[in-house]
Design a protein around this motif. Structure first.
Motif, short mmCIF file in Angstrom:
data_model
loop_
_atom_site.label_atom_id
_atom_site.label_comp_id
_atom_site.label_asym_id
_atom_site.label_seq_id
_atom_site.Cartn_x
_atom_site.Cartn_y
_atom_site.Cartn_z
N ALA A 85 0.88 -1.17 0.00
CA ALA A 85 0.00 0.00 0.00
C ALA A 85 0.91 1.22 0.00
O ALA A 85 1.45 1.60 1.03
CB ALA A 85 -0.92 0.00 1.21
N GLY A 86 1.14 1.79 -1.17
CA GLY A 86 2.10 2.88 -1.29
C GLY A 86 3.48 2.35 -0.95
O GLY A 86 3.90 1.33 -1.49
N PRO A 87 4.17 3.00 0.00
CA PRO A 87 5.52 2.55 0.34
C PRO A 87 5.56 1.42 1.38
O PRO A 87 6.62 0.97 1.76
CB PRO A 87 6.16 3.81 0.92
CG PRO A 87 5.02 4.52 1.54
CD PRO A 87 3.83 4.25 0.65
N VAL A 88 4.39 0.95 1.84
CA VAL A 88 4.34 -0.02 2.93
C VAL A 88 4.02 -1.42 2.41
O VAL A 88 2.99 -1.64 1.79
CB VAL A 88 3.26 0.39 3.97
CG1 VAL A 88 3.17 -0.64 5.09
CG2 VAL A 88 3.57 1.77 4.53
N ASP A 89 4.93 -2.36 2.68
CA ASP A 89 4.66 -3.76 2.40
C ASP A 89 3.86 -4.32 3.56
O ASP A 89 4.15 -3.99 4.72
CB ASP A 89 5.96 -4.55 2.29
CG ASP A 89 6.73 -4.20 1.03
OD1 ASP A 89 6.27 -4.62 -0.05
OD2 ASP A 89 7.76 -3.52 1.13
N TYR A 90 2.86 -5.16 3.28
CA TYR A 90 2.10 -5.76 4.37
C TYR A 90 1.65 -7.17 4.03
O TYR A 90 1.57 -7.55 2.88
CB TYR A 90 0.91 -4.88 4.76
CG TYR A 90 -0.20 -4.83 3.73
CD1 TYR A 90 -1.27 -5.72 3.80
CD2 TYR A 90 -0.19 -3.90 2.70
CE1 TYR A 90 -2.29 -5.67 2.86
CE2 TYR A 90 -1.21 -3.85 1.78
CZ TYR A 90 -2.26 -4.74 1.86
OH TYR A 90 -3.26 -4.70 0.93
N PHE A 91 1.38 -7.92 5.10
CA PHE A 91 0.90 -9.28 5.01
C PHE A 91 -0.33 -9.38 5.90
O PHE A 91 -0.25 -9.07 7.08
CB PHE A 91 1.96 -10.27 5.51
CG PHE A 91 3.21 -10.24 4.69
CD1 PHE A 91 3.39 -11.13 3.65
CD2 PHE A 91 4.21 -9.31 4.93
CE1 PHE A 91 4.54 -11.11 2.88
CE2 PHE A 91 5.36 -9.28 4.17
CZ PHE A 91 5.52 -10.19 3.14
N ALA A 92 -1.46 -9.78 5.34
CA ALA A 92 -2.68 -9.99 6.12
C ALA A 92 -2.84 -11.49 6.33
O ALA A 92 -2.78 -12.26 5.38
CB ALA A 92 -3.89 -9.41 5.39
N MET A 93 -2.99 -11.87 7.59
CA MET A 93 -3.08 -13.28 7.95
C MET A 93 -4.31 -13.52 8.82
O MET A 93 -4.85 -12.58 9.40
CB MET A 93 -1.84 -13.70 8.73
CG MET A 93 -0.55 -13.54 7.95
SD MET A 93 0.90 -13.57 9.01
CE MET A 93 0.88 -11.92 9.66
N GLU A 94 -4.73 -14.77 8.91
CA GLU A 94 -5.81 -15.11 9.82
C GLU A 94 -5.43 -14.61 11.21
O GLU A 94 -4.26 -14.68 11.60
CB GLU A 94 -6.00 -16.62 9.91
CG GLU A 94 -6.70 -17.23 8.75
CD GLU A 94 -6.90 -18.72 8.94
OE1 GLU A 94 -8.03 -19.18 8.84
OE2 GLU A 94 -5.89 -19.42 9.16
N TYR A 95 -6.42 -14.13 11.95
CA TYR A 95 -6.16 -13.68 13.31
C TYR A 95 -6.42 -14.83 14.27
O TYR A 95 -7.44 -15.50 14.20
CB TYR A 95 -7.07 -12.50 13.66
CG TYR A 95 -6.97 -12.09 15.11
CD1 TYR A 95 -5.78 -11.58 15.61
CD2 TYR A 95 -8.06 -12.22 15.96
CE1 TYR A 95 -5.68 -11.19 16.93
CE2 TYR A 95 -7.96 -11.83 17.28
CZ TYR A 95 -6.78 -11.33 17.77
OH TYR A 95 -6.67 -10.96 19.08
N CYS A 96 -5.47 -15.07 15.14
CA CYS A 96 -5.58 -16.12 16.14
C CYS A 96 -5.53 -15.44 17.51
O CYS A 96 -4.47 -14.96 17.91
CB CYS A 96 -4.44 -17.11 15.97
SG CYS A 96 -4.51 -18.50 17.09
N ALA A 97 -6.67 -15.36 18.18
CA ALA A 97 -6.74 -14.69 19.48
C ALA A 97 -5.91 -15.46 20.51
O ALA A 97 -5.70 -16.66 20.38
CB ALA A 97 -8.18 -14.60 19.94
N GLY A 98 -5.43 -14.76 21.50
CA GLY A 98 -4.72 -15.44 22.59
C GLY A 98 -3.24 -15.16 22.63
O GLY A 98 -2.51 -15.78 23.39
N GLY A 99 -2.74 -14.25 21.82
CA GLY A 99 -1.33 -13.90 21.88
C GLY A 99 -0.50 -14.55 20.80
O GLY A 99 -1.03 -15.24 19.92
#
Length: 117
Positions: free
Chosen positions: A90-104
């Motif tokens: 997103a513009g200059p930012v690389d990102y990775f979206a992953m499943e969210y696993c609650a609990g730390g």
């Protein structure tokens, strides 16, 4: 990062920051080909988004390692492995979206198990 609403900050590490977000778009990466499945905001899904710090001396090395990890994760589909939903920029930012696993995080779970022994 179109298709995401940031909910809260989760943490920071050597590679960058992680935030909790709501997703209305799921993009499953597989073998370099993306399949996009549009969803409405009524069908939101919680995801963890890892953003990568650009201003580090070893940025190119870090992004290469993360792209290799993303390539491997995109081929896996198992109940006990976090799925990679999207690997993008997103513009200059690389990102990775992953499943969210609650609990730390995994490190916290390991340290907690060691302390309980």
């Amino acid at each position: 990062m179109d298709g995401y609403k940031i909910v809260k900050f989760l943490g920071e590490g050597g590679f960058g920051q992680v935030v909790l977000a709501q997703s209305r778009t799921t993009k499953r990466v597989s073998s370099g080909v993306s399949t996009i499945e549009r969803k409405s905001w009524a069908d939101v899904q919680l995801v963890a988004i890892k953003t990568i710090k650009k201003r580090t001396p070893d940025y190119n090395k870090k992004i290469k390692l993360l792209r290799e990890e993303a390539a491997i994760l995109s081929t896996l589909d198992h109940l006990h492995i976090i799925r990679l939903m999207e690997d993008d920029k997103a513009g200059p930012v690389d990102y990775f979206a992953m499943e969210y696993c609650a609990g730390g995080d995994l490190r916290g779970a390991i340290e907690g198990a060691k302390q309980s022994k």
